[in-house]
Design a protein around this motif. Structure first.
Motif, PDB file in Angstrom:
ATOM      1  N   ALA A  40       2.856   1.308  -9.850  1.00  0.00           N
ATOM      2  CA  ALA A  40       2.211   1.130  -8.546  1.00  0.00           C
ATOM      3  C   ALA A  40       1.880  -0.336  -8.263  1.00  0.00           C
ATOM      4  CB  ALA A  40       0.938   1.965  -8.480  1.00  0.00           C
ATOM      5  N   SER A  50       0.824  -1.194   0.000  1.00  0.00           N
ATOM      6  CA  SER A  50       0.000   0.000   0.000  1.00  0.00           C
ATOM      7  C   SER A  50       0.869   1.259   0.000  1.00  0.00           C
ATOM      8  CB  SER A  50      -0.912  -0.008   1.231  1.00  0.00           C
ATOM      9  OG  SER A  50      -1.715   1.132   1.239  1.00  0.00           O
ATOM     10  N   SER A  74      -5.395  -1.086  -7.715  1.00  0.00           N
ATOM     11  CA  SER A  74      -5.907  -0.629  -6.422  1.00  0.00           C
ATOM     12  C   SER A  74      -4.904   0.227  -5.656  1.00  0.00           C
ATOM     13  CB  SER A  74      -6.309  -1.833  -5.565  1.00  0.00           C
ATOM     14  OG  SER A  74      -5.189  -2.645  -5.307  1.00  0.00           O
ATOM     15  N   ASN A  75      -3.646   0.222  -6.071  1.00  0.00           N
ATOM     16  CA  ASN A  75      -2.608   0.989  -5.386  1.00  0.00           C
ATOM     17  C   ASN A  75      -2.309   2.327  -6.075  1.00  0.00           C
ATOM     18  OD1 ASN A  75      -0.671   1.310  -3.264  1.00  0.00           O
ATOM     19  ND2 ASN A  75       0.939   0.512  -4.588  1.00  0.00           N
ATOM     20  N   SER A 131       5.832   2.060  -4.664  1.00  0.00           N
ATOM     21  CA  SER A 131       5.945   2.203  -6.116  1.00  0.00           C
ATOM     22  C   SER A 131       7.389   1.974  -6.543  1.00  0.00           C
ATOM     23  CB  SER A 131       5.491   3.601  -6.559  1.00  0.00           C
ATOM     24  OG  SER A 131       6.359   4.588  -6.029  1.00  0.00           O
ATOM     25  N   GLN A 137      -3.287   5.507  -4.069  1.00  0.00           N
ATOM     26  CA  GLN A 137      -2.457   5.735  -2.886  1.00  0.00           C
ATOM     27  C   GLN A 137      -1.086   6.263  -3.277  1.00  0.00           C
ATOM     28  OE1 GLN A 137      -2.942   1.803  -1.313  1.00  0.00           O
ATOM     29  NE2 GLN A 137      -4.383   2.519   0.223  1.00  0.00           N
TER      30      GLN A 137
END
Length: 187
Positions: free
Chosen positions: A176, A136, A180-181, A139, A184
């Motif tokens: 990322a 989460s 879903s990341n 990168s 963030q």
């Protein structure tokens, strides 16, 4: 009560009117022990990730070639199991590695300057992230410039970088690891 965001689990007992809510001290003690164990494992995974990245060689990889980047250099490791700790936890990490033979393309994920996770990519494109790595907000940067573009995976990031270079754009391109990341990482 379970707070999924903070991983806090708390049991309450409601007494007679006016007595209020009473927490369960034994459950709280178990929660603190489990949280300490998770933190120790997270630190061990970060140590493993850093050692793995340091032990890789810069080389071409079949996955990068299959994505249209035959001359792209990446971090390559023939046997990542060499970097895993001995014992039960190391066995768990090993079981979560992708199926297939090496060499593996290793894509480190950073939050700030800390390597918190790695993604293993086989020559056929199978991908897995290290078990219990912090994904989460992590990168992998493949280019640096004035603007920032965040992409889902490493293949997409390489494609975006190539396209923007053709346009003469100076951009930072980040992978990322998952859709879903992306939000963030962008934050």
């Amino acid at each position: 009560v379970w707070n999924h965001q903070t991983a806090v689990n708390q049991t309450f007992r409601v007494g007679a009117p006016g007595q209020g809510v009473k927490p369960d001290p034994q459950r709280e003690a178990r929660r603190r022990v489990a949280q300490a164990q998770r933190e120790a494992e997270r630190q061990e995974v970060e140590r493993v990730c850093a050692a793995l990245v340091a032990g890789c060689r810069h080389d071409r990889h079949a996955y990068l070639d299959s994505k249209g980047f035959p001359d792209e250099m990446g971090l390559v490791c023939d046997e990542p199991r060499e970097f895993l700790p001995r014992g039960r936890f190391g066995d768990q990490l090993a079981k979560a590695l992708p199926e297939g033979k090496g060499p593996f393309l290793i894509v480190p994920g950073r939050i700030g300057k800390r390597i918190t996770t790695v993604q293993f990519i086989t020559t056929t494109g199978a991908k897995k992230n290290i078990l219990r790595g912090v994904m989460s907000g992590a990168s992998h940067r493949i280019a640096t410039g004035r603007e920032t573009w965040v992409c889902e995976g490493i293949g997409t990031a390489l494609t975006v970088r190539a396209a923007l270079r053709l346009l003469g754009a100076s951009v930072t391109v980040l992978s990322a690891f998952s859709a879903s990341n992306v939000g963030q990482v962008a934050e």
